[in-house]
Write a protein that holds these residues in place. Structure first.
Motif, PDB file in Angstrom:
ATOM      1  N   LYS A  91       0.834  -1.211   0.000  1.00 32.70           N
ATOM      2  CA  LYS A  91       0.000   0.000   0.000  1.00 32.70           C
ATOM      3  C   LYS A  91       0.863   1.253   0.000  1.00 32.70           C
ATOM      4  CE  LYS A  91      -4.281  -1.794   1.723  1.00 32.70           C
ATOM      5  NZ  LYS A  91      -5.022  -2.236   2.896  1.00 32.70           N
ATOM      6  N   LYS A  92       2.043   1.145   0.623  1.00 33.77           N
ATOM      7  CA  LYS A  92       2.943   2.292   0.648  1.00 33.77           C
ATOM      8  C   LYS A  92       3.483   2.583  -0.754  1.00 33.77           C
ATOM      9  CE  LYS A  92       6.407   3.994   3.872  1.00 33.77           C
ATOM     10  NZ  LYS A  92       7.315   3.613   4.964  1.00 33.77           N
ATOM     11  N   SER A 108      -4.516  -9.035  -7.933  1.00 34.06           N
ATOM     12  CA  SER A 108      -5.493  -9.129  -6.841  1.00 34.06           C
ATOM     13  C   SER A 108      -4.872  -9.139  -5.451  1.00 34.06           C
ATOM     14  CB  SER A 108      -6.304 -10.419  -7.004  1.00 34.06           C
ATOM     15  OG  SER A 108      -5.474 -11.524  -6.694  1.00 34.06           O
ATOM     16  N   GLY A 152      -2.926 -11.453  -4.636  1.00 35.86           N
ATOM     17  CA  GLY A 152      -2.448 -12.833  -4.569  1.00 35.86           C
ATOM     18  C   GLY A 152      -2.634 -13.442  -3.204  1.00 35.86           C
ATOM     19  N   ASP A 168      -3.244 -11.491   1.318  1.00 34.38           N
ATOM     20  CA  ASP A 168      -4.498 -10.877   1.753  1.00 34.38           C
ATOM     21  C   ASP A 168      -4.232 -10.269   3.122  1.00 34.38           C
ATOM     22  OD1 ASP A 168      -7.004 -10.143   2.426  1.00 34.38           O
ATOM     23  OD2 ASP A 168      -7.833 -12.162   2.552  1.00 34.38           O
ATOM     24  N   THR A 169      -3.571  -9.117   3.136  1.00 32.88           N
ATOM     25  CA  THR A 169      -3.140  -8.532   4.402  1.00 32.88           C
ATOM     26  C   THR A 169      -3.223  -7.021   4.354  1.00 32.88           C
ATOM     27  OG1 THR A 169      -1.212  -8.228   5.816  1.00 32.88           O
ATOM     28  CG2 THR A 169      -0.778  -8.839   3.579  1.00 32.88           C
ATOM     29  N   TYR A 170      -3.237  -6.424   5.517  1.00 26.73           N
ATOM     30  CA  TYR A 170      -3.475  -4.993   5.645  1.00 26.73           C
ATOM     31  C   TYR A 170      -2.457  -4.133   4.920  1.00 26.73           C
ATOM     32  CZ  TYR A 170       0.269  -5.264   9.070  1.00 26.73           C
ATOM     33  OH  TYR A 170       1.460  -5.473   9.660  1.00 26.73           O
ATOM     34  N   GLN A 207      -4.633  -4.634  -2.793  1.00 26.66           N
ATOM     35  CA  GLN A 207      -5.347  -5.806  -3.303  1.00 26.66           C
ATOM     36  C   GLN A 207      -5.675  -5.627  -4.782  1.00 26.66           C
ATOM     37  OE1 GLN A 207      -6.049  -8.582  -0.978  1.00 26.66           O
ATOM     38  NE2 GLN A 207      -4.364  -7.370  -0.160  1.00 26.66           N
ATOM     39  N   ARG A 239      -6.858  -0.876  -8.330  1.00 24.83           N
ATOM     40  CA  ARG A 239      -7.431   0.043  -7.348  1.00 24.83           C
ATOM     41  C   ARG A 239      -6.815   1.429  -7.448  1.00 24.83           C
ATOM     42  NH1 ARG A 239      -9.246  -2.800  -1.855  1.00 24.83           N
ATOM     43  NH2 ARG A 239     -10.320  -4.538  -2.812  1.00 24.83           N
TER      44      ARG A 239
END
Lengths: 169, 185
Positions: B90-91, B118, B120, B123-125, B129, B133
């Motif tokens: 996300k960073k 996706s 993959g 699936d973590t914070y 994803q 997006r």
């Protein structure tokens, strides 16, 4: 290869208990190194003593990380110390209450603690008093939570295509 | 060596048009599309193992140069195709977005591998994803990681899009609305 219960293990424990008495809450000799639990109020003095004492000389901070015990509402920090001179390692643990997680910084003893303490703050929210630059190091700056605390859900919360029955949420 | 003939596209197929002695006439769209699709300059945005598969794709054995894409551009300003290969944290999201914005139109995006498509297994914070997006994606290549053949297949799909794209697509309402959806311009 480490053999538990060597003379040096005993020496460290006896020196620490002699110097700090009741502040040493617990000590045991684990399979890999001695483990010493220290009261929060004495942690800085203990670390400084281990670093400065001429017989011990724990000159190297191998690692430092946080822990979370939700059942006791406590956070904790583990310090792994290494003495190059004596080729000896020990593990120091301390705990703080969740409502006021403040500990003194170890950066004044080992500068290497700087980024490790930032990481511990980032993931557990433990505040190291006296740290020169205590801000998030790995997570995004906008994050308000401390993700390694047990109540924090690991999975990404923005997904809508994965449901409970198939993915165990 | 087997006696099977290995077919490699050495010469681009001629577009539809009218041919006669000494001349060939086709539409401007098709001529430009032909030029664009056979000289894509990819920008590799490789963050993990899919990037290793991409290196194999670029190397002599699979040789992406056969499809006119051997010239990698490490500056977004001069590239046509953004290849996102690997897990995007996300960073990293805003960085990826900035790279996409800096690319000049026309531009295409290919998401290689499960993570880019996706998230993959991550699936973590902390993991984005799917890169769709933050930026629009033209082609997704599945796999964890995909084999070089699959990446080449993705490139061929991109070439199909590039070759058939109308010259006015980037000014169309639909395209502008897509960009608006991603808050770009």
């Amino acid at each position: 290869m480490y053999k538990p219960g060597s003379d040096r293990d005993q020496l460290v424990i006896s020196l620490l208990t002699g110097q700090f008495g009741n502040n040493i809450e617990q000590n045991e000799i684990s399979t890999d190194m001695p483990v010493i639990k220290v009261k929060k109020s004495a942690i800085y003095d203990v670390l400084l003593f281990l670093h400065d004492n001429a017989e011990l000389q724990y000159n190297f901070l191998t690692t430092l990380c946080g822990m979370h015990y939700p059942e006791d509402s406590q956070l904790g920090v583990v310090y792994h110390l290494h003495s190059f001179v004596n080729n000896h390692r020990i593990r120091i643990k301390t705990a703080v209450n969740l409502d006021n997680p403040v500990l003194p910084t170890a950066t004044t003893i080992w500068p290497a603690a700087n980024w490790m303490e930032r990481e511990t703050y980032d993931f557990f929210g433990i505040i190291f008093k006296g740290h020169p630059n205590l801000k998030r190091i790995l997570n995004v700056d906008e994050m308000v939570d401390f993700p390694m605390r047990k109540e924090f859900p690991l999975e990404d919360q923005t997904r809508e295509d994965k449901d409970d029955s198939m993915f165990g949420r | 060596m087997s006696d099977k003939q290995i077919i490699t596209p050495t010469i681009a197929d001629m577009p539809e048009g009218i041919a006669g002695q000494g001349y060939f006439a086709t539409s401007f769209d098709k001529a430009v599309g032909l030029a664009r699709k056979n000289s894509l300059w990819p920008l590799p945005f490789a963050t993990s193992c899919c990037g290793i598969e991409f290196m194999a794709t670029m190397a002599s054995h699979y040789d992406l140069a056969r499809f006119g894409s051997e010239r990698l551009s490490f500056s977004p300003r001069q590239s046509d195709l953004l290849m996102v290969m690997g897990t995007v944290a996300k960073k990293m999201g805003p960085v990826l977005r900035e790279v996409y914005i800096q690319m000049a139109e026309p531009k295409w995006v290919i998401a290689v591998g499960a993570c880019a498509a996706s998230g993959g297994i991550f699936d973590t914070y902390s993991v984005l994803q799917g890169i769709d997006r933050v930026i629009p994606v033209d082609v997704f290549v599945p796999g964890c990681p995909p084999r070089p053949e699959q990446i080449i297949d993705g490139i061929l799909k991109i070439q199909e899009l590039v070759g058939n794209e109308s010259l006015r697509r980037r000014n169309s309402v639909a395209y502008n609305e897509l960009m608006k959806k991603y808050n770009i311009e």
